[in-house]
Design an enzyme around this catalytic site. Sequence first.
Site, PDB file in Angstrom:
ATOM      1  CB  SER A 106      -0.874  -0.012   1.255  1.00 37.15           C
ATOM      2  OG  SER A 106      -1.368   1.284   1.521  1.00 37.15           O
ATOM      3  CE1 TYR A 129      -5.995   4.936  -2.153  1.00 39.47           C
ATOM      4  CE2 TYR A 129      -4.398   4.836  -0.373  1.00 39.47           C
ATOM      5  CZ  TYR A 129      -5.584   4.424  -0.942  1.00 39.47           C
ATOM      6  OH  TYR A 129      -6.355   3.494  -0.293  1.00 39.47           O
ATOM      7  CB  THR A 155      -6.103   2.834  -5.267  1.00 38.87           C
ATOM      8  OG1 THR A 155      -5.485   1.568  -5.080  1.00 38.87           O
ATOM      9  CG2 THR A 155      -7.467   2.840  -4.596  1.00 38.87           C
ATOM     10  CE  LYS A 253      -7.510  -2.451  -4.154  1.00 36.90           C
ATOM     11  NZ  LYS A 253      -8.082  -1.431  -3.265  1.00 36.90           N
ATOM     12  CG  HIS A 277     -11.168   1.296  -0.975  1.00 34.43           C
ATOM     13  ND1 HIS A 277     -10.286   1.902  -1.839  1.00 34.43           N
ATOM     14  CD2 HIS A 277     -10.535   1.283   0.227  1.00 34.43           C
ATOM     15  CE1 HIS A 277      -9.197   2.270  -1.179  1.00 34.43           C
ATOM     16  NE2 HIS A 277      -9.320   1.884   0.091  1.00 34.43           N
TER      17      HIS A 277
HETATM   18  C1  LIG Z   1      -7.683  -1.967   6.700  1.00 36.67           C
HETATM   19  C2  LIG Z   1      -7.741  -1.747   5.225  1.00 36.67           C
HETATM   20  C3  LIG Z   1      -6.853  -0.872   4.631  1.00 36.67           C
HETATM   21  C4  LIG Z   1      -6.877  -0.690   3.252  1.00 36.67           C
HETATM   22  N1  LIG Z   1      -5.946   0.114   2.673  1.00 36.67           N
HETATM   23  C5  LIG Z   1      -5.924   0.242   1.322  1.00 36.67           C
HETATM   24  C6  LIG Z   1      -4.897   0.987   0.693  1.00 36.67           C
HETATM   25  O1  LIG Z   1      -4.012   1.524   1.340  1.00 36.67           O
HETATM   26  N2  LIG Z   1      -4.928   1.076  -0.650  1.00 36.67           N
HETATM   27  C7  LIG Z   1      -5.903   0.465  -1.422  1.00 36.67           C
HETATM   28  O2  LIG Z   1      -5.884   0.572  -2.641  1.00 36.67           O
HETATM   29  N3  LIG Z   1      -6.869  -0.265  -0.833  1.00 36.67           N
HETATM   30  C8  LIG Z   1      -6.896  -0.400   0.504  1.00 36.67           C
HETATM   31  N4  LIG Z   1      -7.849  -1.167   1.092  1.00 36.67           N
HETATM   32  C9  LIG Z   1      -8.831  -1.869   0.249  1.00 36.67           C
HETATM   33  C10 LIG Z   1      -8.307  -3.263  -0.099  1.00 36.67           C
HETATM   34  O3  LIG Z   1      -7.216  -3.202  -0.977  1.00 36.67           O
HETATM   35  C11 LIG Z   1      -9.394  -4.110  -0.765  1.00 36.67           C
HETATM   36  O4  LIG Z   1      -9.944  -3.408  -1.852  1.00 36.67           O
HETATM   37  C12 LIG Z   1     -10.516  -4.515   0.187  1.00 36.67           C
HETATM   38  O5  LIG Z   1     -10.016  -4.731   1.481  1.00 36.67           O
HETATM   39  C13 LIG Z   1     -11.180  -5.786  -0.307  1.00 36.67           C
HETATM   40  O6  LIG Z   1     -12.224  -6.178   0.516  1.00 36.67           O
HETATM   41  P1  LIG Z   1     -12.070  -7.311   1.653  1.00 36.67           P
HETATM   42  O7  LIG Z   1     -11.282  -6.692   2.741  1.00 36.67           O
HETATM   43  O8  LIG Z   1     -13.465  -7.586   2.051  1.00 36.67           O
HETATM   44  O9  LIG Z   1     -11.367  -8.468   1.040  1.00 36.67           O
HETATM   45  C14 LIG Z   1      -7.843  -1.357   2.469  1.00 36.67           C
HETATM   46  C15 LIG Z   1      -8.735  -2.236   3.087  1.00 36.67           C
HETATM   47  C16 LIG Z   1      -8.692  -2.426   4.453  1.00 36.67           C
HETATM   48  C17 LIG Z   1      -9.655  -3.406   5.082  1.00 36.67           C
END
Ligand SMILES: Cc1cc2nc3c(=O)[nH]c(=O)nc-3n(C[C@H](O)[C@H](O)[C@H](O)COP(=O)(O)O)c2cc1C
Length: 384
Positions: A106, A129, A155, A253, A277
Amino acid sequence: MALPSYEEHRAAARRRLPHMLFEYIDSGAFDERTLAANRDGFGDFRLKQRVMRDMSDLDMSAELAGAPAAMPIALGPVGFAGMYARRGEVQATRAAVAEGVPFCLSAVSVCGYDEVRRGGGIAPWFQLYMIRDRAYMRDLIDSVLAAGAETLVFTVDMPLPGIRHRDARSGLYDAGSRGLARQIWQGIARPGWLWDVYLRGRPHSFGNFAAAMTGRAGLGDYWGWIRENFDCSTNWDDLAWIRARWPGRILIKGVLCPEDAAAAFDAGADGVVVSNHGGRQLDGVSSSIEALPAIVDAVGGRGTVLVDGGVRSGLDILKALALGADGCLLGRAWAFALAAGGERGVVAMLQALKVELRVAMTLTGCGTLRQAGRTLLDGRFTSS
Ligand SMILES: Cc1cc2nc3c(=O)[nH]c(=O)nc-3n(C[C@H](O)[C@H](O)[C@H](O)COP(=O)(O)O)c2cc1C
């Protein structure tokens, strides 16, 4: 031996993490309808059981964004992972390497790209980002590229942070002395985490954005920084700008409709990640698995299609592939496994997914994932 389930890792993470960190991982936006839909959506599709086909020789390998993988999954970008376990991004990368799947770092990780590359032994995918300071963006892209990254995950569904009520209630957004007091209070209630992560896992800066965040400290200040610096003006011209600098693969994404998927390829992307997300941005939008088939049809083989959101088991992975995805990204599944058991927790989670996927493939008569398609689904439940 019992396989560790998502719920077991989640429960262990809840016991281990300070309240605000658990809530940060677990929660979604607004009323969390899309968060729930991401899970429920998988239930709308049924696999079709097939028997009496020699399934002694299964091929679970896949190609994700041009890279070979032992299974059709990657650890997707999850921010702050270095707060869930000591140098968490490095531990998770090692687990991914051990199980032969890609890791995506990330942009808002605790460990910076170089530390993860050195500690994990691979050049992971990097998630970006867009912030307003384009000179900083340029330097960040160039530095990650120089460090050996080949796949960039851009993203695009977070031009501003979603409204997450649970985070506001837990104290995550509280800045200054009030924020610090709540962090300390919640940390003291979790002595194992306090010792292992908070004290021994330092420094807790934001590896890739630390230089852009001068004068800021603490989680609460970080949210203020995001609100000020994330860029709502971002559009497809910015992808062209990134494309001109990035010779490797670019995945977009956060795509949830066919029109945006087509636009991403038109603007030079090599693939898309169908994602909302994890239900953390716009609540009330469709689940990722529901959105997937139309996007696959619109992409028409122009490049990679990955999906995330609610992927919790090997059965979910096979359903996603049956609906046309090339693979899945995991989010909360690895974040909770990391919090629960560090590198070993993530390895155990990946191994469990592999066992589950094997069962699913065997009982659907799917010998190789490269042939997975809608015939794996019961026709009554394939709406498209
Ligand atoms: C705690 C957390 C932090 C996340 N941080 C980012 C991030 O920094 N960048 C990003 O593109 N997506 C981020 N996401 C989204 C995840 O990449 C992903 O799209 C999402 O968690 C998928 O759903 P799931 O957790 O139900 O599998 C984050 C998700 C969570 C739960």
